[in-house]
Motif scaffolding. Structure first.
Motif, PDB file in Angstrom:
ATOM      1  N   LEU A  12       0.726  -1.317  -0.054  1.00  0.00           N
ATOM      2  CA  LEU A  12      -0.149   0.052   0.004  1.00  0.00           C
ATOM      3  C   LEU A  12       0.811   1.290  -0.042  1.00  0.00           C
ATOM      4  O   LEU A  12       0.660   2.138  -0.760  1.00  0.00           O
ATOM      5  CB  LEU A  12      -1.065   0.039   1.221  1.00  0.00           C
ATOM      6  CG  LEU A  12      -1.736   1.188   1.241  1.00  0.00           C
ATOM      7  CD1 LEU A  12      -3.051   0.803   1.818  1.00  0.00           C
ATOM      8  CD2 LEU A  12      -1.004   2.125   2.607  1.00  0.00           C
ATOM      9  N   LEU A  76       4.831   1.688  16.728  1.00  0.00           N
ATOM     10  CA  LEU A  76       5.636   2.869  15.935  1.00  0.00           C
ATOM     11  C   LEU A  76       5.145   3.966  16.314  1.00  0.00           C
ATOM     12  O   LEU A  76       6.016   5.032  16.556  1.00  0.00           O
ATOM     13  CB  LEU A  76       5.493   2.827  14.343  1.00  0.00           C
ATOM     14  CG  LEU A  76       6.419   1.726  13.713  1.00  0.00           C
ATOM     15  CD1 LEU A  76       5.885   1.134  12.446  1.00  0.00           C
ATOM     16  CD2 LEU A  76       7.687   2.253  13.661  1.00  0.00           C
ATOM     17  N   PRO A 117      -8.324   2.607   2.240  1.00  0.00           N
ATOM     18  CA  PRO A 117      -8.589   2.590   0.950  1.00  0.00           C
ATOM     19  C   PRO A 117      -9.663   1.274   0.788  1.00  0.00           C
ATOM     20  O   PRO A 117      -8.705   0.083   1.036  1.00  0.00           O
ATOM     21  CB  PRO A 117      -7.407   2.314  -0.178  1.00  0.00           C
ATOM     22  CG  PRO A 117      -6.297   3.082   0.954  1.00  0.00           C
ATOM     23  CD  PRO A 117      -6.835   2.588   2.221  1.00  0.00           C
TER      24      PRO A 117
END
Ligand code: NAP
Length: 289
Positions: A12, A76, A117
């Protein structure tokens, strides 16, 4: 031009990076993957940016896309929160279908969002052409969602808004239609193989009916698209298929039964009689252990 850093330029991340680079919307500034080699390959694909070996070596940017696997996003975000970037005006976003922007809470006062998406990035080169026209489900802070709405519009995507609390169920909807459809095609190929039809021929004979069925569903809806033995209440055919599948692979027979029950529920919204439905449900229900 506003700058974008990408953490996790995989299927992606590198597709979006290249589309945004080509559209001139963002300057792709830096890319950080788990390995530097993978980051460099993503840089080659995108055609811009600098591969950075560590999170700390990434320069400050206006936008940060965290496009690693879902399980890594919160960790993260925590590591990013120790950098000086989480200030007002910076936008952090991820593209997970299942997680909401809350996974990035720790990065406030920056503006945070999730932008999913509704597209399968199985082949990034193909996605460059096929992503435009897809929808993106967006939720999060006002500044981030407004800016990202424009950014996705610029590469041809439509925006739908979703509430954070609904993301898991919303994502299950995509999993059914995309991932389960793929698994159904695999089950179909395994059944054809057991009938002596090799993969190449099976794919050739499946293509028109799969595409036709998808078209029917999208235009007529599932109720009017359902055909076959369950819709007709054909008990003997269903019973034979269960028996034959058991002899090939019990797991395939279990899938047939479970999906068959969902198929009966759909057929009941059409002309299937109560009597046929009851008998089909008995037949398809797991035998008592
Ligand atoms: N694929 C799809 O069709 C699709 C569709 C919609 C949404 N999404 C969402 O998009 C996101 C990415 O999915 P994907 O399929 O593109 O994943 P992917 O192809 O597996 O790529 C993940 C990338 O993240 C990197 N990465 C993993 N852990 C990292 C870490 N700790 N630090 C830095 N980089 C790290 C990997 O680096 P290495 O290459 O070095 O291993 C890899 O480049 C997910 O949130 C997913 O839910 C995916």
């Amino acid at each position: 031009m506003q700058t974008l850093n990408i953490i996790g330029a995989g299927q992606l991340g590198k597709t979006l990076g290249r589309l945004w680079h080509q559209s001139g919307l963002f300057r792709i500034q830096s890319i950080h993957n788990r390995t530097l080699r993978s980051g460099q390959a993503a840089r080659e694909f995108i055609g811009a940016g600098q591969a950075c070996p560590t999170l700390q070596s990434m320069p400050v940017a206006d936008y940060w896309l965290i496009a690693c696997q879902d399980s890594e996003i919160s960790a993260l975000a925590k590591r990013l929160s120790k950098r000086p970037d989480n200030r007002e005006g910076t936008v952090f976003f991820h593209c997970s279908g299942a997680l909401s922007s809350e996974a990035l809470d720790i990065l406030r006062p920056a503006s945070i969002a999730s932008a999913h998406p509704v597209h399968s990035f199985a082949d990034p080169l193909r996605s460059l052409d096929s992503l435009p026209g897809s929808s993106v489900a967006l939720e999060g802070d006002g500044p981030a969602t407004r800016a990202l709405g424009g950014a996705f519009n610029a590469i041809g995507c439509e925006i739908i808004t979703i509430e954070a609390r609904h993301k898991s169920l919303y994502h299950a909807g995509s999993v059914f239609a995309c991932n389960y459809l793929t698994t159904l095609v695999d089950l179909s190929l395994r059944s054809f193989a057991a009938a002596g039809i090799e993969r190449g021929s099976a794919l050739k004979l499946l293509a028109p009916i799969v595409l036709q069925t998808a078209r029917n569903n999208m235009t007529l809806g599932p109720e009017k698209s359902l055909t076959g033995p369950i819709a007709r209440g054909d008990l003997d055919t269903v019973s034979n298929q269960v028996e034959n599948l058991i002899s090939v692979d019990p797991q395939m027979a279990r899938c047939y039964r479970h999906l068959g029950l969902a198929c009966v529920a759909l057929a009941q919204r059409g002309p299937l009689s109560e009597k046929s439905a009851t008998r089909l449900i008995e037949l398809l229900s797991e035998p008592p252990r």
